[in-house]
Motif scaffolding. Structure first.
Motif, PDB file in Angstrom:
ATOM      1  N   LYS A 187       0.833  -1.212   0.000  1.00 37.85           N
ATOM      2  CA  LYS A 187       0.000   0.000   0.000  1.00 37.85           C
ATOM      3  C   LYS A 187       0.860   1.252   0.000  1.00 37.85           C
ATOM      4  N   ALA A 188       2.000   1.198   0.672  1.00 38.86           N
ATOM      5  CA  ALA A 188       2.903   2.354   0.691  1.00 38.86           C
ATOM      6  C   ALA A 188       3.292   2.726  -0.747  1.00 38.86           C
ATOM      7  N   ARG A 189       3.586   1.699  -1.543  1.00 39.87           N
ATOM      8  CA  ARG A 189       3.971   1.947  -2.928  1.00 39.87           C
ATOM      9  C   ARG A 189       2.804   2.548  -3.712  1.00 39.87           C
ATOM     10  N   ARG A 190       1.607   1.949  -3.528  1.00 42.07           N
ATOM     11  CA  ARG A 190       0.447   2.451  -4.279  1.00 42.07           C
ATOM     12  C   ARG A 190       0.044   3.851  -3.813  1.00 42.07           C
ATOM     13  N   LEU A 191       0.115   4.109  -2.514  1.00 36.79           N
ATOM     14  CA  LEU A 191      -0.225   5.439  -2.018  1.00 36.79           C
ATOM     15  C   LEU A 191       0.741   6.496  -2.543  1.00 36.79           C
ATOM     16  N   SER A 192       2.020   6.115  -2.648  1.00 38.31           N
ATOM     17  CA  SER A 192       3.019   7.102  -3.086  1.00 38.31           C
ATOM     18  C   SER A 192       2.788   7.535  -4.532  1.00 38.31           C
ATOM     19  N   GLU A 193       2.004   6.739  -5.281  1.00 37.04           N
ATOM     20  CA  GLU A 193       1.704   7.096  -6.675  1.00 37.04           C
ATOM     21  C   GLU A 193       0.519   8.054  -6.802  1.00 37.04           C
ATOM     22  N   LEU A 194      -0.222   8.281  -5.692  1.00 34.18           N
ATOM     23  CA  LEU A 194      -1.373   9.188  -5.753  1.00 34.18           C
ATOM     24  C   LEU A 194      -0.869  10.632  -5.751  1.00 34.18           C
ATOM     25  N   PRO A 195      -1.443  11.474  -6.623  1.00 37.84           N
ATOM     26  CA  PRO A 195      -0.911  12.837  -6.759  1.00 37.84           C
ATOM     27  C   PRO A 195      -1.083  13.686  -5.507  1.00 37.84           C
ATOM     28  N   TYR A 196      -2.025  13.308  -4.648  1.00 40.77           N
ATOM     29  CA  TYR A 196      -2.266  14.118  -3.447  1.00 40.77           C
ATOM     30  C   TYR A 196      -1.541  13.575  -2.222  1.00 40.77           C
ATOM     31  N   VAL A 197      -0.676  12.598  -2.406  1.00 42.68           N
ATOM     32  CA  VAL A 197       0.138  12.093  -1.286  1.00 42.68           C
ATOM     33  C   VAL A 197       1.577  12.536  -1.514  1.00 42.68           C
ATOM     34  N   HIS A 198       2.138  13.292  -0.563  1.00 48.21           N
ATOM     35  CA  HIS A 198       3.480  13.850  -0.755  1.00 48.21           C
ATOM     36  C   HIS A 198       4.566  13.034  -0.060  1.00 48.21           C
ATOM     37  N   HIS A 199       4.225  12.392   1.052  1.00 46.13           N
ATOM     38  CA  HIS A 199       5.186  11.575   1.797  1.00 46.13           C
ATOM     39  C   HIS A 199       4.462  10.358   2.351  1.00 46.13           C
ATOM     40  N   VAL A 200       5.150   9.217   2.382  1.00 46.59           N
ATOM     41  CA  VAL A 200       4.566   7.995   2.944  1.00 46.59           C
ATOM     42  C   VAL A 200       5.431   7.533   4.107  1.00 46.59           C
ATOM     43  N   VAL A 201       4.763   7.111   5.194  1.00 44.85           N
ATOM     44  CA  VAL A 201       5.446   6.648   6.400  1.00 44.85           C
ATOM     45  C   VAL A 201       5.057   5.195   6.647  1.00 44.85           C
ATOM     46  N   ASP A 202       6.028   4.358   7.007  1.00 43.18           N
ATOM     47  CA  ASP A 202       5.777   2.957   7.350  1.00 43.18           C
ATOM     48  C   ASP A 202       5.382   2.871   8.822  1.00 43.18           C
ATOM     49  N   SER A 203       4.068   2.714   9.068  1.00 41.32           N
ATOM     50  CA  SER A 203       3.616   2.704  10.465  1.00 41.32           C
ATOM     51  C   SER A 203       3.613   1.294  11.061  1.00 41.32           C
ATOM     52  N   SER A 204       4.227   0.331  10.364  1.00 42.97           N
ATOM     53  CA  SER A 204       4.377  -1.003  10.968  1.00 42.97           C
ATOM     54  C   SER A 204       5.579  -1.026  11.914  1.00 42.97           C
ATOM     55  N   ALA A 205       6.499  -0.096  11.735  1.00 42.22           N
ATOM     56  CA  ALA A 205       7.711  -0.065  12.550  1.00 42.22           C
ATOM     57  C   ALA A 205       7.395   0.492  13.934  1.00 42.22           C
ATOM     58  N   PRO A 206       7.915  -0.131  15.006  1.00 40.34           N
ATOM     59  CA  PRO A 206       7.697   0.432  16.341  1.00 40.34           C
ATOM     60  C   PRO A 206       8.281   1.853  16.407  1.00 40.34           C
ATOM     61  N   GLY A 207       7.556   2.732  17.069  1.00 39.59           N
ATOM     62  CA  GLY A 207       8.040   4.101  17.199  1.00 39.59           C
ATOM     63  C   GLY A 207       8.138   4.846  15.877  1.00 39.59           C
ATOM     64  N   TRP A 208       7.174   4.587  14.991  1.00 37.53           N
ATOM     65  CA  TRP A 208       7.254   5.148  13.631  1.00 37.53           C
ATOM     66  C   TRP A 208       7.179   6.666  13.602  1.00 37.53           C
ATOM     67  N   SER A 209       6.681   7.272  14.678  1.00 36.78           N
ATOM     68  CA  SER A 209       6.595   8.742  14.678  1.00 36.78           C
ATOM     69  C   SER A 209       7.989   9.365  14.568  1.00 36.78           C
ATOM     70  N   ALA A 210       9.026   8.607  14.968  1.00 32.18           N
ATOM     71  CA  ALA A 210      10.398   9.136  14.855  1.00 32.18           C
ATOM     72  C   ALA A 210      10.745   9.429  13.395  1.00 32.18           C
ATOM     73  N   GLN A 211      10.212   8.595  12.475  1.00 37.19           N
ATOM     74  CA  GLN A 211      10.452   8.855  11.034  1.00 37.19           C
ATOM     75  C   GLN A 211       9.898  10.227  10.638  1.00 37.19           C
ATOM     76  N   VAL A 212       8.699  10.525  11.169  1.00 37.97           N
ATOM     77  CA  VAL A 212       8.058  11.794  10.810  1.00 37.97           C
ATOM     78  C   VAL A 212       8.871  12.961  11.363  1.00 37.97           C
ATOM     79  N   ARG A 213       9.287  12.829  12.612  1.00 36.27           N
ATOM     80  CA  ARG A 213      10.034  13.931  13.228  1.00 36.27           C
ATOM     81  C   ARG A 213      11.373  14.138  12.504  1.00 36.27           C
ATOM     82  N   GLU A 214      12.005  13.012  12.165  1.00 36.29           N
ATOM     83  CA  GLU A 214      13.302  13.099  11.489  1.00 36.29           C
ATOM     84  C   GLU A 214      13.175  13.762  10.117  1.00 36.29           C
ATOM     85  N   ARG A 215      12.141  13.367   9.393  1.00 36.04           N
ATOM     86  CA  ARG A 215      11.979  13.886   8.022  1.00 36.04           C
ATOM     87  C   ARG A 215      11.384  15.292   7.995  1.00 36.04           C
TER      88      ARG A 215
END
Ligand SMILES: [Zn+2]
Length: 349
Positions: free
Chosen positions: A208-236
């Motif tokens: 789904k991450a791959r398919r979502l990233s192809e939608l024109p209204y999605v600018h960034h995709v985050v993998d929320s299966s990873a524990p503590g995934w909010s760190a990805q958002v803060r880092e980016r």
């Protein structure tokens, strides 16, 4: 007329299609021949007989399913207060309200003390004919198909309310949508992008991450299966976080949704499909001036506003699959297995 009916709660196998007597319209009512109905998590919960705090149940079984839909006016009662005429293409709004309390008079119908939902508290729209108060009906914008229109009333009204009415989204803000493949989520991402936001989509599925990233209204995709995934958002976001998180998942995602928020950020919620008892830190909330805002569905004003936007901009629901009435159970399975990106629509013709 044929209808999607349950006689008991349970799995998709309890959904049956059966002949019921045609509705007997009251003198002020309008009869609509339904063409299609969008499925929502609500349908799954109603079918399962979900219980718990804040959950309503059908008042009686058997129950006719379906909260949102579209069709064609076939009869207008002699004293119906409406300018609708037979042949008009209309959408059905699922919110039922008294029409005269202080909230109803302001168009905030979902705050009405008598508020109820079609397909949940009352028989729904997954049937060939339905008799309704004209206050539940809005014309479909020109050029929008019945399948598309059937996926608008509940879905886009909820997304609009979350972002605009309750979330007070502003130009240039960052918006993170959690559980980004659902119907309300994809609607929210379309609206947020149109409103000038930077749109982040969180999903647990690599496919789904791959398919979502192809939608024109999605600018960034985050993998929320990873524990503590909010760190990805803060880092980016160079440690800043996002201004608004739209979360309909609930318990499994709240902690990271809150941690992904910027100083003063808003967590807007419209559901708890993954559970409603989150493990969160109160200090992480208040020390960063963060807010949690409830946006259960929306009012008639929100519905009219979002349909007006769709008419002017050409925004349309993302439809994942359309299934015939006899295969409504398959539609429920798609949602329960989380296979969809966007809406599953039942064809009632
Ligand atoms: Zn009211």
């Amino acid at each position: 007329m044929r209808a999607v009916v349950i006689d008991r709660y349970g799995g998709p196998e309890v959904l049956t299609v059966r002949d019921l007597a045609d509705p007997e319209p009251g003198p002020g009512q309008v009869v609509v021949r339904m063409a299609a109905s969008g499925l929502n998590r609500l349908d799954v919960f109603v079918r399962q007989g979900l219980t718990g705090p804040g959950v309503r149940q059908p008042r009686a079984l058997p129950h006719v399913m379906g909260a949102e839909g579209a069709g064609t006016v076939v009869d207008v009662g002699p004293v119906a207060r409406t300018d609708l005429v037979p042949g008009d293409h209309v959408m059905v709004f699922c919110g039922l309200s008294c029409g005269h309390c202080r909230y109803c008079r302001r168009g905030e119908t979902s705050r009405c003390p008598a508020y109820a939902i079609l397909g949940e508290d009352a028989w729904g729209v997954q049937r060939e004919l339905v008799a309704l108060d004209p206050a539940s009906l809005l014309r479909v914008p020109p050029g929008m198909s019945s399948i598309e229109a059937a996926a608008v009333p509940t879905t886009f009204t909820t997304a609009w309310t979350m972002l605009m009415t309750t979330g007070r989204l502003r130009l240039g803000e960052r918006v993170l949508v959690v559980g980004a493949s659902g119907g309300v989520a994809t609607a929210a991402m379309q609206l947020a992008a149109r409103a000038g936001a930077e749109v982040w989509a969180a999903t647990r599925s690599p496919d789904k991450a791959r398919r979502l990233s192809e939608l024109p209204y999605v600018h960034h995709v985050v993998d929320s299966s990873a524990p503590g995934w909010s760190a990805q958002v803060r880092e980016r976001t160079a440690g800043q976080g996002v201004d608004l998180v739209a979360d309909a998942v609930g318990a499994p995602t709240w902690r990271d949704s809150i941690r992904a928020l910027a100083m003063g950020g808003r967590l807007v919620i419209c559901g708890a499909t993954g559970g409603d008892r989150p493990d969160i830190s109160i200090r992480e909330l208040y020390q960063a001036h963060r807010q949690i805002l409830g946006a259960p569905f929306g009012g008639w004003n929100d519905f009219v506003d979002v349909v007006g936007l769709m008419e002017r901009t050409g925004i349309r629901p993302l439809v994942h699959a359309t299934v015939p009435m006899e295969r409504t159970g398959d539609g429920h399975r798609i949602i329960e297995r989380d296979e969809h990106i966007g809406k599953v629509v039942i064809d009632l013709t």
